[in-house]
Every structure is written in structure tokens, then in C-alpha cells.
Design a protein around this motif. Structure first.
Motif, PDB file in Angstrom:
ATOM      1  N   VAL A 110      -7.088  -8.187  14.838  1.00  0.00           N
ATOM      2  CA  VAL A 110      -6.570  -9.387  13.507  1.00  0.00           C
ATOM      3  C   VAL A 110      -6.280 -10.960  13.926  1.00  0.00           C
ATOM      4  O   VAL A 110      -6.242 -11.502  13.321  1.00  0.00           O
ATOM      5  CB  VAL A 110      -4.863  -9.056  13.816  1.00  0.00           C
ATOM      6  CG1 VAL A 110      -4.636  -7.695  13.434  1.00  0.00           C
ATOM      7  CG2 VAL A 110      -4.231  -9.281  15.107  1.00  0.00           C
ATOM      8  N   GLY A 121      -0.147  -8.882  12.207  1.00  0.00           N
ATOM      9  CA  GLY A 121      -0.605  -6.967  12.225  1.00  0.00           C
ATOM     10  C   GLY A 121       0.981  -6.628  12.810  1.00  0.00           C
ATOM     11  O   GLY A 121       1.078  -7.516  13.884  1.00  0.00           O
ATOM     12  N   THR A 122       0.745  -5.224  12.707  1.00  0.00           N
ATOM     13  CA  THR A 122       2.219  -4.411  13.754  1.00  0.00           C
ATOM     14  C   THR A 122       1.194  -3.679  13.942  1.00  0.00           C
ATOM     15  O   THR A 122       1.480  -3.000  13.672  1.00  0.00           O
ATOM     16  CB  THR A 122       3.305  -4.073  12.563  1.00  0.00           C
ATOM     17  OG1 THR A 122       3.163  -5.323  11.499  1.00  0.00           O
ATOM     18  CG2 THR A 122       4.426  -3.754  13.197  1.00  0.00           C
ATOM     19  N   ALA A 134      -0.074   1.277  12.579  1.00  0.00           N
ATOM     20  CA  ALA A 134      -1.164   0.045  12.592  1.00  0.00           C
ATOM     21  C   ALA A 134      -0.962  -0.827  11.415  1.00  0.00           C
ATOM     22  O   ALA A 134      -1.251   0.179  10.708  1.00  0.00           O
ATOM     23  CB  ALA A 134      -2.265   0.062  13.112  1.00  0.00           C
ATOM     24  N   GLU A 135      -0.538  -1.806  11.365  1.00  0.00           N
ATOM     25  CA  GLU A 135      -0.543  -2.259   9.977  1.00  0.00           C
ATOM     26  C   GLU A 135      -0.458  -3.838   9.500  1.00  0.00           C
ATOM     27  O   GLU A 135      -0.860  -4.494  10.600  1.00  0.00           O
ATOM     28  CB  GLU A 135       0.822  -1.837   9.050  1.00  0.00           C
ATOM     29  CG  GLU A 135       0.845  -2.870   8.038  1.00  0.00           C
ATOM     30  CD  GLU A 135       2.676  -2.946   7.717  1.00  0.00           C
ATOM     31  OE1 GLU A 135       2.880  -2.125   6.371  1.00  0.00           O
ATOM     32  OE2 GLU A 135       3.371  -2.965   8.036  1.00  0.00           O
ATOM     33  N   VAL A 136      -1.803  -4.501   9.122  1.00  0.00           N
ATOM     34  CA  VAL A 136      -2.519  -5.336   8.892  1.00  0.00           C
ATOM     35  C   VAL A 136      -2.000  -5.981   7.054  1.00  0.00           C
ATOM     36  O   VAL A 136      -2.833  -5.422   6.211  1.00  0.00           O
ATOM     37  CB  VAL A 136      -3.474  -5.424   9.159  1.00  0.00           C
ATOM     38  CG1 VAL A 136      -4.455  -6.872   9.022  1.00  0.00           C
ATOM     39  CG2 VAL A 136      -3.887  -4.625  10.309  1.00  0.00           C
TER      40      VAL A 136
END
Length: 187
Positions: A110, A121-122, A134-136
Motif C-alpha cells: 500500500v 488498506g485494510t 485485503a482491501e485497498v
């Protein structure tokens, strides 16, 4: 390459947490569910709204056995100063991790090199230190703690119930699916 189901890299960092500077490492995550919540920088605009939203729901995460780590490329000193001056950030009771070298941001893909900042980013990390969510997001798009809670609950549910999957809009207590030949074409 996706980080899903990969083990996080070993790390050590300093965080501001409950009025103190504390060391945080991969060893602290072992055996627990964790959320790494990267954001671009302290003293900005969208970031305090997200961190405050997480702070307001933090007790719900803790009831699920989840530790949240807010992470930016600021130092732990900047995190303390922000905590001391922002009404929104004063509500934060989870560690704010300093990543001034960008090592963690790079490890999670990230880092915005030309800006020295992280993307939003999570990452949900299971007790075996593997990334399960994963999420951005683009830095102009804020995240919502309620949706993150739903994803954590889903990750914990499928970890505890192998062979089941959580469909779209799944909420705790609602029906799951058991993939099988009988379901093909019937959903």
C-alpha cells in the motif's frame, strides 16, 4: 500478487497506545485476530473520520477477540501529538503504529513511493498470521467500520465452519451456503 492466505512478514514497530509508546511485533498478533488499518497521514481530512468510526465500534471488535492497529507512515510521536490535539482521535483506544520508513506499508503493498504515504488498506489477519481480507481504496474514499465488522465476522465464521461460505450481504446468524454439485445453477 494477492496477499490472501499469505503469512505476514515479521516486523517490529513503535505505536502510541493508551498514553504510552509501546513496541508492536508480529509475535503480538500470533493466536489472535487482528486488523491492520493503513491510512495516509495524521492531521488530514478523511483519516480522522475513519479512525473515529473505528474507535466508536472498537468494543464490538474486542468482543470478537480482534485487535485493531491503525498504521500510517507518520512517527509514533506524530500519533501522540494528533491524539492530544484532535477530538476525533482522542476517542482512539487502539494502537496507532508508526511506520516512518514505510516498511509495513510496502510489505502490504500500500506504499505510494512518490508521496511517502500509504493508501487506505485494510487487512484482516487470522490467528495463524495469514491475511484473510485485503482491501485497498483510493485515498479519497473513506471506509466504514460496520462493513469491516461484517467481514471480520464472516472470516471468523468460515474459519470455525469449514466447508461453508458466506454469501453477499451475509450477517451473523443468517444462512450460509455449503458449496456442492446440488447448488450449481440453483442460486
Amino acid at each position: 500478487m494477492s496477499l490472501i492466505n499469505t503469512e505476514i512478514q515479521p516486523f517490529k514497530a513503535t505505536a502510541f497506545h493508551n498514553g504510552k509508546f509501546v513496541e508492536v511485533s508480529d509475535a503480538d498478533l500470533k493466536g489472535k485476530w487482528s486488523v491492520f488499518f493503513f491510512y495516509p497521514a495524521d492531521f488530514t481530512f478523511v483519516c480522522p473520520t475513519e479512525l473515529e468510526d473505528l474507535a466508536e465500534r472498537y468494543e464490538e471488535f474486542q468482543k470478537l477477540g480482534v485487535q485493531i492497529y491503525g498504521i500510517s507512515t507518520d512517527t509514533h510521536f506524530a500519533h501522540k501529538a494528533w491524539h492530544d490535539t484532535s477530538e476525533a482521535i482522542k476517542k482512539v483506544n487502539y494502537p496507532l503504529v508508526g511506520d516512518p520508513t514505510g516498511r509495513l506499508a510496502r510489505a502490504f503493498g500500500v506504499m505510494i513511493e512518490e508521496e511517502g504515504l500509504a493508501l487506505r488498506g485494510t487487512f484482516v489477519i487470522n490467528p495463524e498470521l495469514k491475511v484473510k481480507v485485503a482491501e485497498v481504496n483510493d485515498n479519497g474514499i473513506g471506509r466504514e467500520a460496520g462493513e469491516l465488522l461484517r467481514k471480520v465476522r464472516a472470516a471468523q465464521y468460515i474459519a470455525a465452519n469449514p466447508g461453508e461460505v458466506c454469501p453477499a450481504k451475509w450477517k451473523e446468524g443468517s444462512a450460509t451456503l455449503k458449496p456442492s454439485l446440488d447448488l450449481v445453477g440453483k442460486i
